[in-house]
Scaffold this motif. Structure first.
Motif, mmCIF file in Angstrom:
data_model
loop_
_atom_site.group_PDB
_atom_site.id
_atom_site.type_symbol
_atom_site.label_atom_id
_atom_site.label_comp_id
_atom_site.label_asym_id
_atom_site.label_seq_id
_atom_site.Cartn_x
_atom_site.Cartn_y
_atom_site.Cartn_z
ATOM 1 N N ALA A 208 -2.624 -10.304 -5.936
ATOM 2 C CA ALA A 208 -1.532 -9.465 -6.418
ATOM 3 C C ALA A 208 -2.057 -8.162 -7.008
ATOM 4 O O ALA A 208 -1.515 -7.076 -6.745
ATOM 5 C CB ALA A 208 -0.705 -10.222 -7.459
ATOM 6 N N VAL A 209 -3.125 -8.249 -7.812
ATOM 7 C CA VAL A 209 -3.711 -7.047 -8.421
ATOM 8 C C VAL A 209 -4.230 -6.106 -7.340
ATOM 9 O O VAL A 209 -4.150 -4.872 -7.472
ATOM 10 C CB VAL A 209 -4.836 -7.448 -9.398
ATOM 11 N N ALA A 210 -4.761 -6.653 -6.246
ATOM 12 C CA ALA A 210 -5.305 -5.833 -5.153
ATOM 13 C C ALA A 210 -4.207 -5.211 -4.296
ATOM 14 O O ALA A 210 -4.505 -4.452 -3.367
ATOM 15 C CB ALA A 210 -6.226 -6.681 -4.278
ATOM 16 N N GLY A 211 -2.948 -5.521 -4.598
ATOM 17 C CA GLY A 211 -1.847 -4.924 -3.843
ATOM 18 C C GLY A 211 -1.545 -5.606 -2.534
ATOM 19 O O GLY A 211 -0.970 -4.993 -1.625
ATOM 20 N N ARG B 136 2.366 -5.747 -1.710
ATOM 21 C CA ARG B 136 3.174 -4.526 -1.699
ATOM 22 C C ARG B 136 3.811 -4.362 -0.329
ATOM 23 O O ARG B 136 3.154 -4.546 0.708
ATOM 24 C CB ARG B 136 2.312 -3.308 -2.039
ATOM 25 N N ARG B 137 5.087 -4.024 -0.314
ATOM 26 C CA ARG B 137 5.836 -3.979 0.950
ATOM 27 C C ARG B 137 5.246 -2.996 1.947
ATOM 28 O O ARG B 137 5.285 -3.224 3.154
ATOM 29 C CB ARG B 137 7.295 -3.617 0.685
ATOM 30 N N GLU B 138 4.669 -1.900 1.456
ATOM 31 C CA GLU B 138 4.183 -0.883 2.385
ATOM 32 C C GLU B 138 2.936 -1.321 3.162
ATOM 33 O O GLU B 138 2.595 -0.701 4.171
ATOM 34 C CB GLU B 138 3.896 0.438 1.649
ATOM 35 N N VAL B 139 2.245 -2.372 2.703
ATOM 36 C CA VAL B 139 1.057 -2.828 3.435
ATOM 37 C C VAL B 139 1.349 -4.061 4.281
ATOM 38 O O VAL B 139 0.498 -4.490 5.063
ATOM 39 C CB VAL B 139 -0.116 -3.139 2.479
ATOM 40 N N LEU B 140 2.531 -4.635 4.121
ATOM 41 C CA LEU B 140 2.857 -5.857 4.854
ATOM 42 C C LEU B 140 3.347 -5.528 6.262
ATOM 43 O O LEU B 140 4.251 -4.717 6.441
ATOM 44 C CB LEU B 140 3.940 -6.660 4.113
ATOM 45 N N GLY B 141 2.729 -6.145 7.251
ATOM 46 C CA GLY B 141 3.248 -6.059 8.613
ATOM 47 C C GLY B 141 2.671 -4.987 9.493
ATOM 48 O O GLY B 141 3.024 -4.916 10.667
ATOM 49 N N ALA B 142 1.775 -4.131 8.996
ATOM 50 C CA ALA B 142 1.253 -3.058 9.836
ATOM 51 C C ALA B 142 -0.137 -2.653 9.372
ATOM 52 O O ALA B 142 -0.417 -2.627 8.173
ATOM 53 C CB ALA B 142 2.185 -1.852 9.826
ATOM 54 N N GLY B 143 -0.990 -2.323 10.347
ATOM 55 C CA GLY B 143 -2.321 -1.811 10.028
ATOM 56 C C GLY B 143 -3.286 -2.880 9.558
ATOM 57 O O GLY B 143 -2.948 -4.050 9.390
#
Length: 486
Positions: free
Chosen positions: A80-83, A86-93
């Motif tokens: 969680a601390v590492a992010g 976060r929604r912006e990193v989920l599902g892409a890249g």
């Protein structure tokens, strides 16, 4: 008019309902990680008992069983601390996978240091089993969650209602990318242009207002996100004010930089005088010619030749028995630094295919670039299924061993294609061409010439061994579920 308004309201309600679960996406991913962590911790407690390379008579003691839940909770907190949620990193890249892996390795080190400093040693077998099982399980779990998410987004669920702001040409370019990458979940509701009176962009995106009224248009369209492209504002201060206005209303913002085709690994942001300057690292094509990639190519191609020997023999016999013609087809292609080589393939066309080519060019109105026909009359019966599953390209493994090609790289071009290259396209020749590449796993012949060049240039400038492994993994899926193969 009432019916039209009613229909519009219904469509908007459906879209809103489909995206309503979006805020709970991180919680769903967290729930999956909790289940994985509980399973892995339980397995490690069992597997860690008497691991043979430690003490075969050892058992996971009470202290270890007490510490196990604390380690699992700490691991989740580290993610969680590492992010990682976060929604912006989920599902892409690849950023999501990198954060999961790096934070897991950090947790592994902290547990080891903590046990050493406190003198409260846990079972070594449990420790090794926990992280040996846990790290791959978390990464694979994220991969599975991503596949489910992409499937849902392609069906219209868990999407982002989006407005795109900028000049019409840049809006259409951005929307074209978004439409191809439907798994991103960007549901484009409309466009915002400086004038706001175009009615519709050339690509068919409705213009819902001027960029000066971005916030009002976003609220009216129930947009969760506004994507700014070039031409969206006349100055940096103007763009900043619009971003602030959107943020105050809880509307997300994405800014597409004017410089494209740059991987995040090459980008660093350095604020100077309050301005965020984007520094670009050196292109990675020089690294793609080093000995490490060459060793990987030779070892991988040799192993594949040995493993696929029965398939190669079967295909060769099938071609020979069909019409008695030659098994292989050799064609001149252009390799690294413009050096030509003979590219080997299983023959999939009639023997006089080259003589018929000029007539097909005239028939189809060919104007340059890669020539492909969905129903090419020159293709033989065995050639159709060879092309469908890319089996015709297996002899190129010999080109890889000889050093003409690589397992992964840009598509090997024909000499007449290279003769028409512009300066940008010539950058493809900095590295060896590949049997597979971004062009293949992204649609192959369904791609336009400009799209194929764009993907190849991205690969050349942003090469990494991790990206090569990812492309090889995706190639298996592209072969099993062929799309654009003809």
């Amino acid at each position: 008019m009432t019916a039209v308004l009613g229909h519009a309201t219904t469509v908007r309600s459906v879209r809103r309902a489909r995206s309503r679960s979006l805020p709970f996406l991180p919680l769903a991913v967290l729930g999956g990680d909790v289940l994985l962590m509980a399973t892995v911790t339980s397995l490690a407690s069992v597997v860690g008992d008497g691991m043979p390379f430690f003490d075969p008579n050892a058992e996971v003691d009470v202290a270890t069983r007490v510490a196990a839940p604390l380690i699992a909770v700490g691991w989740l907190l580290m993610l969680a601390v590492a992010g990682c949620y976060r929604r912006e990193v989920l599902g892409a890249g690849s950023l999501e996978y990198k954060r999961v892996f790096n934070s897991s390795v950090l947790e592994m080190g902290l547990v080891a240091v903590g046990c050493f400093l406190s003198g409260n040693l846990i079972s070594r077998g449990f420790y090794v089993a926990l992280f040996t099982l846990g790290i791959p399980a978390l990464v694979l779990g994220r991969f599975g969650a991503r596949k489910v998410l992409h499937s849902l987004r392609r069906s219209g669920y868990l999407g982002f209602p989006v407005l795109v702001a900028g000049s019409t040409e840049h809006i259409d370019e951005m929307v074209d990318v978004i439409r191809r990458a439907s798994w991103l979940g960007f549901d484009v509701r409309g466009a915002l242009t400086p004038g706001g009176d175009e009615g519709m962009t050339p690509a068919g995106v409705p213009v819902v207002g001027p960029t000066a009224e971005t916030t009002k248009a976003a609220l009216d369209a129930d947009a969760n996100l506004v994507l700014f492209t070039e031409g969206a504002s006349g100055s940096g201060q103007e763009l900043r004010d619009r971003v602030w206005d959107l943020e105050e209303r809880g509307i997300g913002v994405v800014v597409a930089p004017g410089v494209t085709g740059i991987a995040t690994d090459r980008v660093s942001i350095q604020p100077v005088g309050g301005l965020p300057l984007m520094h670009l690292g050196t292109p990675a094509w020089a690294e793609a010619t080093r000995i490490g990639k060459r060793i990987f190519d030779v070892v991988g191609a040799t192993a594949l030749l040995v493993a696929l020997a029965p398939v190669l023999l079967f295909v060769a016999l099938r071609i020979r028995l069909h019409d008695g013609g030659p098994v292989f087809f050799h064609q001149s292609r252009v390799g690294r630094q413009g050096i030509p080589f003979r590219c080997a393939k299983f023959r999939t066309m009639v023997v006089d295919a080259e003589e018929r080519l000029a007539a097909l060019h005239a028939q189809t109105g060919y104007e340059g670039g890669l020539f492909k026909m969905a129903d090419d009359p020159r293709i033989t019966k065995p050639g159709k299924w060879l092309r469908r599953y890319s089996l015709d390209e297996l002899p190129q493994l010999l080109n890889v061993v000889r050093g003409d090609m690589s397992l992964v790289g840009p598509r090997p071009p024909l000499p007449h294609e290279v003769a028409r290259y512009d300066n940008a396209s010539r950058r493809r020749l900095h590295v060896r061409p590949g049997m597979t590449g971004l062009w293949q796993v992204s649609g192959r012949s369904d791609l336009s010439w400009d799209d194929a060049v764009r993907l190849d240039l991205y690969y050349v400038d942003n090469w990494s061994m991790l990206q090569d492994l990812h492309i090889l993994f995706r190639t298996f899926g592209a072969v099993v579920r062929p799309r654009g193969a003809y």
